[in-house]
Design a protein around this motif. Sequence first.
Motif, mmCIF file in Angstrom:
data_model
loop_
_atom_site.group_PDB
_atom_site.id
_atom_site.type_symbol
_atom_site.label_atom_id
_atom_site.label_comp_id
_atom_site.label_asym_id
_atom_site.label_seq_id
_atom_site.Cartn_x
_atom_site.Cartn_y
_atom_site.Cartn_z
ATOM 1 N N ALA A 102 0.838 -1.204 0.000
ATOM 2 C CA ALA A 102 0.000 0.000 0.000
ATOM 3 C C ALA A 102 0.872 1.253 0.000
ATOM 4 C CB ALA A 102 -0.933 -0.004 1.209
ATOM 5 N N MET A 112 2.211 1.777 -3.448
ATOM 6 C CA MET A 112 1.120 2.240 -4.301
ATOM 7 C C MET A 112 0.843 3.715 -4.079
ATOM 8 S SD MET A 112 -1.415 -1.058 -3.842
ATOM 9 C CE MET A 112 -2.912 -0.182 -4.250
ATOM 10 N N GLY A 113 0.799 4.094 -2.802
ATOM 11 C CA GLY A 113 0.418 5.463 -2.483
ATOM 12 C C GLY A 113 1.501 6.481 -2.799
ATOM 13 N N SER A 164 3.152 5.803 -7.135
ATOM 14 C CA SER A 164 2.339 5.640 -8.347
ATOM 15 C C SER A 164 2.054 6.920 -9.133
ATOM 16 C CB SER A 164 1.006 4.979 -7.995
ATOM 17 O OG SER A 164 1.235 3.694 -7.502
ATOM 18 N N TYR A 165 1.965 8.054 -8.451
ATOM 19 C CA TYR A 165 1.642 9.270 -9.198
ATOM 20 C C TYR A 165 2.773 10.285 -9.071
ATOM 21 C CZ TYR A 165 -1.741 12.321 -11.563
ATOM 22 O OH TYR A 165 -2.406 13.107 -12.486
ATOM 23 N N ARG A 218 7.669 8.012 -11.551
ATOM 24 C CA ARG A 218 7.004 6.928 -12.275
ATOM 25 C C ARG A 218 7.288 7.003 -13.771
ATOM 26 N NH1 ARG A 218 2.974 10.742 -12.765
ATOM 27 N NH2 ARG A 218 1.347 10.460 -14.344
ATOM 28 N N TYR A 244 9.236 4.665 -15.961
ATOM 29 C CA TYR A 244 8.656 3.405 -16.433
ATOM 30 C C TYR A 244 8.033 3.508 -17.822
ATOM 31 C CZ TYR A 244 9.276 0.775 -12.142
ATOM 32 O OH TYR A 244 9.831 0.088 -11.099
ATOM 33 N N PHE A 245 7.891 4.740 -18.309
ATOM 34 C CA PHE A 245 7.248 4.881 -19.620
ATOM 35 C C PHE A 245 8.273 4.684 -20.722
ATOM 36 C CE2 PHE A 245 4.285 8.117 -17.424
ATOM 37 C CZ PHE A 245 3.605 7.085 -16.813
ATOM 38 N N PHE A 288 -3.372 19.026 -11.407
ATOM 39 C CA PHE A 288 -2.965 17.768 -10.777
ATOM 40 C C PHE A 288 -3.535 16.563 -11.520
ATOM 41 C CE2 PHE A 288 -3.388 14.341 -7.641
ATOM 42 C CZ PHE A 288 -2.081 14.278 -7.170
ATOM 43 N N ALA A 289 -4.796 16.638 -11.885
ATOM 44 C CA ALA A 289 -5.476 15.484 -12.476
ATOM 45 C C ALA A 289 -5.337 15.446 -13.988
ATOM 46 C CB ALA A 289 -6.948 15.499 -12.094
ATOM 47 N N ALA A 323 -4.228 5.301 -2.237
ATOM 48 C CA ALA A 323 -3.155 4.447 -2.759
ATOM 49 C C ALA A 323 -3.674 3.655 -3.957
ATOM 50 C CB ALA A 323 -2.646 3.516 -1.671
ATOM 51 N N MET A 324 -4.900 3.162 -3.814
ATOM 52 C CA MET A 324 -5.537 2.395 -4.879
ATOM 53 C C MET A 324 -5.798 3.280 -6.101
ATOM 54 S SD MET A 324 -8.677 0.229 -3.609
ATOM 55 C CE MET A 324 -9.744 -0.679 -4.616
ATOM 56 N N LEU A 328 -4.324 6.065 -7.044
ATOM 57 C CA LEU A 328 -3.133 6.456 -7.791
ATOM 58 C C LEU A 328 -2.496 5.252 -8.484
ATOM 59 C CD1 LEU A 328 -1.579 8.954 -5.217
ATOM 60 C CD2 LEU A 328 -3.010 9.464 -7.197
ATOM 61 N N PHE A 329 -2.535 4.112 -7.805
ATOM 62 C CA PHE A 329 -1.915 2.930 -8.406
ATOM 63 C C PHE A 329 -2.683 2.456 -9.639
ATOM 64 C CE2 PHE A 329 -1.934 -1.720 -8.845
ATOM 65 C CZ PHE A 329 -0.656 -1.860 -9.356
ATOM 66 N N TYR A 355 -4.437 4.108 -11.620
ATOM 67 C CA TYR A 355 -4.201 5.043 -12.730
ATOM 68 C C TYR A 355 -2.850 4.724 -13.384
ATOM 69 C CZ TYR A 355 -4.086 9.431 -15.330
ATOM 70 O OH TYR A 355 -4.044 10.371 -16.332
ATOM 71 N N PHE A 356 -1.857 4.524 -12.523
ATOM 72 C CA PHE A 356 -0.517 4.194 -13.010
ATOM 73 C C PHE A 356 -0.553 2.875 -13.783
ATOM 74 C CE2 PHE A 356 4.084 3.143 -11.553
ATOM 75 C CZ PHE A 356 4.591 3.610 -12.752
ATOM 76 N N GLU A 404 -1.464 3.536 -17.167
ATOM 77 C CA GLU A 404 -0.368 4.166 -17.922
ATOM 78 C C GLU A 404 0.641 3.116 -18.366
ATOM 79 O OE1 GLU A 404 0.203 8.635 -16.354
ATOM 80 O OE2 GLU A 404 0.797 7.140 -14.893
ATOM 81 N N LEU A 405 0.854 2.117 -17.492
ATOM 82 C CA LEU A 405 1.828 1.082 -17.823
ATOM 83 C C LEU A 405 1.348 0.179 -18.954
ATOM 84 C CD1 LEU A 405 3.008 0.047 -14.261
ATOM 85 C CD2 LEU A 405 4.366 1.186 -16.010
ATOM 86 N N TRP A 425 -9.409 8.044 -15.166
ATOM 87 C CA TRP A 425 -9.813 8.190 -13.761
ATOM 88 C C TRP A 425 -11.106 7.432 -13.512
ATOM 89 C CZ3 TRP A 425 -6.134 9.291 -10.709
ATOM 90 C CH2 TRP A 425 -5.180 10.270 -10.990
#
Lengths: 391, 470
Positions: A26, A29-30, A33-34, A38, A41-42, B225-226, B280-281, B283-284, B286-287, B290-291, B310
């Motif tokens: 967790a 992830m938190g 991830s943003y 990150r 990784y692209f 941000f978004a 955490a969920m 943002l993950f 979303y990532f 992207e992956l 989103w």
Amino acid sequence: MSEDKGKISRRNFFKGAAMGVLGGTALGMGLFSYSPWRKSYFPDVKRKLADIGACKSIKVTNISETSWFDNAVLMGDIKGAGGLLVNQYSYNWPPFGDGSGLGKGSYEKGIAKIKHLLPNNLEEAWAITEKLSVSPQNAGGFAALIEIEEMDGRKRKFLLDSGWSYKWMDESFKREGIDQMLKNKEIEALFISHEHFDHYWGVPVTYKYDPTITTYIPDGFYPEGLQYLQDAGHKGKVIKIKPGLNPMIPGLATFVFAVPIICRVYGEQAIYANVKDLGLVSITGCCHFGIIQFSETAFREIKYEKDNLYGIYGGLHISPFEDWDPKYDDLVLSLGKYGFQKIGCNHCTGLMCAKKFVEAGYPVVKGTARHRTKETNYLGNGDKIGYGIEV
Amino acid sequence: MERYGTGYLEERKLVKRWPQPIPAIVALVLTLAVFYATWWIFQDPRGWMRMYTPYVGYMYTRWWLIMLIWMVYIFNYWPFKRKWLEDTHPVVKGAVLTVISVVILWVLIKGFFESLLGNYGIAYFNPGNLLKLPGMTEFFALEYASLACLMFAAIASWLSPAWVVACEEVPWQNLNQPGKGISILVATFFLSTLIFFMTMHSHMGILYYPWQYFTSIAPPYWEKFANTVSGNFHVSWIMCCTVTVWIVETIWERFPFKLIRTNWLRRVVAFFGIIAIAWAMHLFLYFAQELTWGPAIRGTRLINAPDWRWLHVGEMAVFFLVPALFITFYCGNWPKRFSLPVNVLVRTLITISAAILLYIFYYKTSHDYLGTQKGFMHEQQFPMIPTIWLINIWLVHHWFMDNWPGWKMVPKTAEEIAADHAAEKAKLAEVRWDPALGWGLGAGAVCGVAIYFITLSVLPWVYQNITVIK
Ligand SMILES: [Fe+2]
Ligand SMILES: [Fe+2]
């Protein structure tokens, strides 16, 4: 005793480990991830730079962009039939009306009423369907003539889409002289952008004048749509294009996107033209995949003059029903970054969107608002636009 | 004194009529049959009422979920007496309670949102008022009003259960029904309204021309941000909150928060901890997109657009909720034989694997039977509608119908309830500080971080090698 103790601590170790795994994951992830890290990784964008050649100029004539004349009537029908996911052949719209009413039709029952009249007796076919269909007066259609001038000066013509109403499209064809061009076989091929009623259901009008014209369709047509090609009286070659790039002639290529579309349609084809010394021109029917996606795809897939995105013509599918969503603002705000120099938009772009483009200072080429086109922000029916050529 | 349904769910014993897995299979087959029949009647674009327009059906699906939560978690089945709950045949109970949930659903939408708020407060809740705008069609007036209403529902579906699960009904836990229910309802509805204004109102404010600068923050503050002005950014984390609340309540048995012994601290940590896990969920996931699909590009539509990404985070999150609820409702929260943290970890792993399989299964097949089209992205298709619809049916089956017919409800005796409490105490007492636990925690955390980074490297490869949609 010591064995017992070992057991207990092992159990405790696992307890801790279970909590640690959940917590650690967790945390990753938190926090990561943003984060900006990150981006490592692209993968780098690898440009394919496919060579589609170049042309001297390209000219587009708007035969018709008014797919329907009254948005409220169209949306009333869509609402009554059950919304945006309902199969278009079941609406009971012309030419597939069978008299059973809104949302209760089918291709089979509809075509049975008019099949014997296609493609030569469209007046009678339309007269029949007017009696059996829902909102027949509201049908218009989308079609455009593309004239490309090759580097050696040779001119070639293609048709993009064939509209919806037989009556309206026949009038529009005659207005722009398309009927004669088809009869004289001046037009090499018909590109169907997608299976939507307003682009495709008027296809017998093209076949009335040239039943042997080569027809390119995107992969993803439903069985009804494929059957209609035959029922409409087509005698020529049908070429189904797989998703991806499809070079046609020097400077002209189509690209097919595998996208699901409202009213149960799948897949859309659009056109790239590479104009010498100017850059890339995008010509789209509805552009359900999005104009920025189309530009980004060009960047990744093909080589074009000066690496410049030059022009746009067509429906941009932003607010086709004059609806709105904040994500459309994302498009309006972002389009400027792509640097287009000549934008001719209409059809499903949305009048609201065209207005926002103009307010944002984008180079929207104004139209003349004739032949039932509503506003001059649209490049309207009968208007022409040239890229590398003045019209 | 009449207790209505207070403590009913903990104090009922569901006795299997046959050995597992028969009851679980029966429950699955039965609920899926009901799902499909009701889907056809209410939602399917080829079916009878065709509410999947999409927003109208979406709104009713979400609000119905909240009606069920209100009736059971907040009002404890009030005004139904405990005896009625215990003695009535599950089918009768299911029918009566479902009808009531639908009636309050209708009153809430038509009465509260459309008539009261929509006529005396905010025009965008009332399609009739939207229709007065120039160029507005009846169809979109209804869609927009439904959109506003369903965004409110997303928030309520997180906050209403959170007040019970995280805050333990404080400070009204000792109040009788309906006083307790009304208090929690008012408190959570108030909070939902606040969050609505801070997250969704700006979305609605730029939905109309020109942007409503004087009433909403435009462009919305989250734009940079978004990477979008769309409120889907908030739909995403709020749906993750909803899912996290229910994961904590079901397969996690309120772990790890219940390890905290100080009442106020536990409640505060639980409430904000759920938000932290949800972020955490958020943002993950979303990532993760992207992956697999590459970085989002603002201004595109569908799969590459940040607003869709989103939204899809929220959609993916709901895919995790489905197996979690199934494990708790129909598999007796299996496994139970290890220590609490290990049980929780095992259930989480099962849930994640099942959710991934369900996701693949959904996108491979749903277009063959839901009247939708194939594809991950679609302008007007929302997998949250069928997934929440199924969850609603499970809630009705589990809460209103005692899992009939695979299980039989028998009220627990006083001794059994006391034994439950003792077992719960022992379970908590077992997890206490110890050097071995500390070593485990450290090693586990390192592994957890490693798992996270391994997942990042494996994801693109997995996506390339599994063909979900042909
Ligand atoms: Fe169109
Ligand atoms: Fe279209």
